[in-house]
Design a protein around this motif. Structure first.
Motif, PDB file in Angstrom:
ATOM      1  N   LYS A  48     -14.154  -7.291 -15.449  1.00  0.00           N
ATOM      2  CA  LYS A  48     -15.002  -6.621 -14.460  1.00  0.00           C
ATOM      3  C   LYS A  48     -16.139  -7.545 -14.015  1.00  0.00           C
ATOM      4  CE  LYS A  48     -12.431  -3.137 -15.408  1.00  0.00           C
ATOM      5  NZ  LYS A  48     -11.173  -3.807 -15.609  1.00  0.00           N
ATOM      6  N   GLY A  49     -16.568  -7.373 -12.780  1.00  0.00           N
ATOM      7  CA  GLY A  49     -17.723  -8.083 -12.255  1.00  0.00           C
ATOM      8  C   GLY A  49     -17.437  -9.430 -11.627  1.00  0.00           C
ATOM      9  N   SER A  50     -16.211  -9.914 -11.718  1.00  0.00           N
ATOM     10  CA  SER A  50     -15.863 -11.217 -11.147  1.00  0.00           C
ATOM     11  C   SER A  50     -15.684 -11.095  -9.629  1.00  0.00           C
ATOM     12  CB  SER A  50     -14.565 -11.732 -11.767  1.00  0.00           C
ATOM     13  OG  SER A  50     -13.480 -10.896 -11.393  1.00  0.00           O
ATOM     14  N   LEU A  51     -15.603 -12.246  -8.980  1.00  0.00           N
ATOM     15  CA  LEU A  51     -15.331 -12.257  -7.540  1.00  0.00           C
ATOM     16  C   LEU A  51     -13.971 -11.617  -7.255  1.00  0.00           C
ATOM     17  CD1 LEU A  51     -16.316 -13.094  -4.745  1.00  0.00           C
ATOM     18  CD2 LEU A  51     -15.263 -15.333  -5.128  1.00  0.00           C
ATOM     19  N   PHE A  52     -12.994 -11.851  -8.120  1.00  0.00           N
ATOM     20  CA  PHE A  52     -11.680 -11.220  -7.981  1.00  0.00           C
ATOM     21  C   PHE A  52     -11.815  -9.695  -8.032  1.00  0.00           C
ATOM     22  CE2 PHE A  52      -7.876  -9.339  -9.868  1.00  0.00           C
ATOM     23  CZ  PHE A  52      -6.903  -9.782  -8.987  1.00  0.00           C
ATOM     24  N   HIS A  53     -12.621  -9.211  -8.974  1.00  0.00           N
ATOM     25  CA  HIS A  53     -12.847  -7.768  -9.113  1.00  0.00           C
ATOM     26  C   HIS A  53     -13.467  -7.199  -7.835  1.00  0.00           C
ATOM     27  CE1 HIS A  53     -14.128  -3.989 -11.097  1.00  0.00           C
ATOM     28  NE2 HIS A  53     -15.213  -4.126 -10.349  1.00  0.00           N
ATOM     29  N   ILE A  54     -14.463  -7.869  -7.315  1.00  0.00           N
ATOM     30  CA  ILE A  54     -15.156  -7.378  -6.115  1.00  0.00           C
ATOM     31  C   ILE A  54     -14.215  -7.368  -4.909  1.00  0.00           C
ATOM     32  CG2 ILE A  54     -17.015  -7.896  -4.476  1.00  0.00           C
ATOM     33  CD1 ILE A  54     -18.573  -8.993  -6.988  1.00  0.00           C
ATOM     34  N   ARG A  55     -13.484  -8.443  -4.716  1.00  0.00           N
ATOM     35  CA  ARG A  55     -12.569  -8.522  -3.560  1.00  0.00           C
ATOM     36  C   ARG A  55     -11.410  -7.538  -3.685  1.00  0.00           C
ATOM     37  NH1 ARG A  55     -12.531 -15.051  -2.513  1.00  0.00           N
ATOM     38  NH2 ARG A  55     -14.566 -15.086  -1.482  1.00  0.00           N
ATOM     39  N   THR A  56     -10.819  -7.476  -4.864  1.00  0.00           N
ATOM     40  CA  THR A  56      -9.707  -6.554  -5.085  1.00  0.00           C
ATOM     41  C   THR A  56     -10.209  -5.114  -4.997  1.00  0.00           C
ATOM     42  OG1 THR A  56      -8.683  -8.204  -6.525  1.00  0.00           O
ATOM     43  CG2 THR A  56      -7.806  -5.976  -6.640  1.00  0.00           C
ATOM     44  N   GLY A  57     -11.395  -4.868  -5.537  1.00  0.00           N
ATOM     45  CA  GLY A  57     -12.006  -3.534  -5.460  1.00  0.00           C
ATOM     46  C   GLY A  57     -12.268  -3.111  -4.035  1.00  0.00           C
ATOM     47  N   THR A  58     -12.685  -4.042  -3.196  1.00  0.00           N
ATOM     48  CA  THR A  58     -12.919  -3.732  -1.781  1.00  0.00           C
ATOM     49  C   THR A  58     -11.618  -3.299  -1.113  1.00  0.00           C
ATOM     50  OG1 THR A  58     -14.768  -5.286  -1.685  1.00  0.00           O
ATOM     51  CG2 THR A  58     -13.760  -4.659   0.423  1.00  0.00           C
ATOM     52  N   ILE A  59     -10.537  -4.011  -1.410  1.00  0.00           N
ATOM     53  CA  ILE A  59      -9.230  -3.633  -0.856  1.00  0.00           C
ATOM     54  C   ILE A  59      -8.830  -2.255  -1.380  1.00  0.00           C
ATOM     55  CG2 ILE A  59      -6.765  -4.215  -0.802  1.00  0.00           C
ATOM     56  CD1 ILE A  59      -7.684  -7.203  -1.013  1.00  0.00           C
ATOM     57  N   TYR A  60      -9.070  -2.002  -2.668  1.00  0.00           N
ATOM     58  CA  TYR A  60      -8.751  -0.702  -3.254  1.00  0.00           C
ATOM     59  C   TYR A  60      -9.515   0.416  -2.544  1.00  0.00           C
ATOM     60  CZ  TYR A  60      -8.566   3.229  -6.433  1.00  0.00           C
ATOM     61  OH  TYR A  60      -8.401   4.488  -6.950  1.00  0.00           O
ATOM     62  N   VAL A  61     -10.817   0.240  -2.376  1.00  0.00           N
ATOM     63  CA  VAL A  61     -11.644   1.285  -1.759  1.00  0.00           C
ATOM     64  C   VAL A  61     -11.199   1.553  -0.326  1.00  0.00           C
ATOM     65  CG1 VAL A  61     -13.986   1.857  -0.962  1.00  0.00           C
ATOM     66  CG2 VAL A  61     -13.632   0.974  -3.280  1.00  0.00           C
ATOM     67  N   ILE A  62     -10.980   0.512   0.444  1.00  0.00           N
ATOM     68  CA  ILE A  62     -10.529   0.687   1.832  1.00  0.00           C
ATOM     69  C   ILE A  62      -9.171   1.390   1.860  1.00  0.00           C
ATOM     70  CG2 ILE A  62      -9.747  -0.529   3.912  1.00  0.00           C
ATOM     71  CD1 ILE A  62     -11.977  -2.637   3.250  1.00  0.00           C
ATOM     72  N   SER A  63      -8.274   0.969   0.982  1.00  0.00           N
ATOM     73  CA  SER A  63      -6.945   1.603   0.911  1.00  0.00           C
ATOM     74  C   SER A  63      -7.069   3.078   0.555  1.00  0.00           C
ATOM     75  CB  SER A  63      -6.061   0.894  -0.114  1.00  0.00           C
ATOM     76  OG  SER A  63      -5.828  -0.430   0.269  1.00  0.00           O
ATOM     77  N   MET A  64      -7.923   3.393  -0.419  1.00  0.00           N
ATOM     78  CA  MET A  64      -8.089   4.785  -0.833  1.00  0.00           C
ATOM     79  C   MET A  64      -8.736   5.635   0.262  1.00  0.00           C
ATOM     80  SD  MET A  64      -6.640   5.588  -3.577  1.00  0.00           S
ATOM     81  CE  MET A  64      -7.406   7.174  -3.852  1.00  0.00           C
ATOM     82  N   ILE A  65      -9.648   5.068   1.019  1.00  0.00           N
ATOM     83  CA  ILE A  65     -10.229   5.809   2.144  1.00  0.00           C
ATOM     84  C   ILE A  65      -9.129   6.186   3.130  1.00  0.00           C
ATOM     85  CG2 ILE A  65     -11.713   5.595   4.187  1.00  0.00           C
ATOM     86  CD1 ILE A  65     -13.619   3.903   2.372  1.00  0.00           C
ATOM     87  N   ILE A  66      -8.241   5.241   3.407  1.00  0.00           N
ATOM     88  CA  ILE A  66      -7.125   5.502   4.319  1.00  0.00           C
ATOM     89  C   ILE A  66      -6.152   6.517   3.716  1.00  0.00           C
ATOM     90  CG2 ILE A  66      -5.121   4.454   5.476  1.00  0.00           C
ATOM     91  CD1 ILE A  66      -6.925   1.885   5.727  1.00  0.00           C
ATOM     92  N   VAL A  67      -5.876   6.399   2.410  1.00  0.00           N
ATOM     93  CA  VAL A  67      -4.981   7.351   1.737  1.00  0.00           C
ATOM     94  C   VAL A  67      -5.550   8.763   1.821  1.00  0.00           C
ATOM     95  CG1 VAL A  67      -4.058   8.050  -0.519  1.00  0.00           C
ATOM     96  CG2 VAL A  67      -3.900   5.669   0.208  1.00  0.00           C
ATOM     97  N   CYS A  68      -6.827   8.909   1.492  1.00  0.00           N
ATOM     98  CA  CYS A  68      -7.446  10.244   1.515  1.00  0.00           C
ATOM     99  C   CYS A  68      -7.507  10.802   2.935  1.00  0.00           C
ATOM    100  CB  CYS A  68      -8.841  10.191   0.891  1.00  0.00           C
ATOM    101  SG  CYS A  68      -8.805   9.870  -0.889  1.00  0.00           S
ATOM    102  N   ALA A  69      -7.904   9.972   3.892  1.00  0.00           N
ATOM    103  CA  ALA A  69      -7.977  10.429   5.284  1.00  0.00           C
ATOM    104  C   ALA A  69      -6.592  10.840   5.790  1.00  0.00           C
ATOM    105  CB  ALA A  69      -8.566   9.336   6.165  1.00  0.00           C
TER     106      ALA A  69
END
Length: 171
Positions: A29-50
């Motif tokens: 947790k907390g790495s640049l990989f975590h932040i970038r992958t997390g951003t993709i996850y959040v955007i994907s989940m926003i689209i999934v929920c919408a």
């Protein structure tokens, strides 16, 4: 099986969220990989929920799976809030906890979606009892497994990401 652009959008971004969410769970947790992958996850989940709410509009019915889309949206919001509002007692632990449950909820939805196909495969027609039994069991098993891992992880996070205490200077 998706029947229109909304269904395909929902399915594709759910797969992206499953992959990125899994990567986040197994990596540090907390790495640049975590932040970038997390951003993709959040955007994907926003689209999934919408798109889940748009599927509701297309089919004109509000079922149990749509109710869980509301819970999923709330979990995602609660997971991201500590990263932007620092008034939390333990912002990183709050973030990790809520986001962990966001991913586990996605796993539950995936299991439920897979197993809702079981009555079709077994040629059981118009049996909502089987549908709800299969959804309940698959979601329960995945949720209980996730809960077991969560308990182990949360204790570790509380120690590793403990927020430093403010000490008054005695001088």
């Amino acid at each position: 099986m998706p029947h229109d652009i909304i269904g395909w959008t929902h399915t594709i971004f759910a797969i992206i969220a499953l992959i990125t969410g899994s990567l986040i769970l197994i990596n540090p947790k907390g790495s640049l990989f975590h932040i970038r992958t997390g951003t993709i996850y959040v955007i994907s989940m926003i689209i999934v929920c919408a798109s889940a709410f748009l599927i509701y509009r297309v089919h004109k019915t509000f079922g149990i799976l749509h109710f869980f889309a509301i819970i999923s949206t709330a979990t995602l919001i609660m997971g991201m809030t500590p990263m932007y509002i620092k008034n939390f007692k333990q912002p990183i632990v709050s973030h990790l906890s809520w986001m962990y449950w966001s991913v586990i909820g996605l796993y539950c939805a995936f299991a439920a979606e897979l197993f809702t196909r079981l009555p079709i495969i077994l040629n059981i027609k118009n049996n909502y009892g089987v549908f709800y039994l299969v959804v309940g069991l698959s979601t329960g098993i995945v949720g209980m497994t996730g809960s077991w891992f969560f308990k182990k992880k949360k204790s570790y996070w509380e120690v590793k990401f403990r927020k430093p205490q403010n000490k008054l200077n005695d001088n």
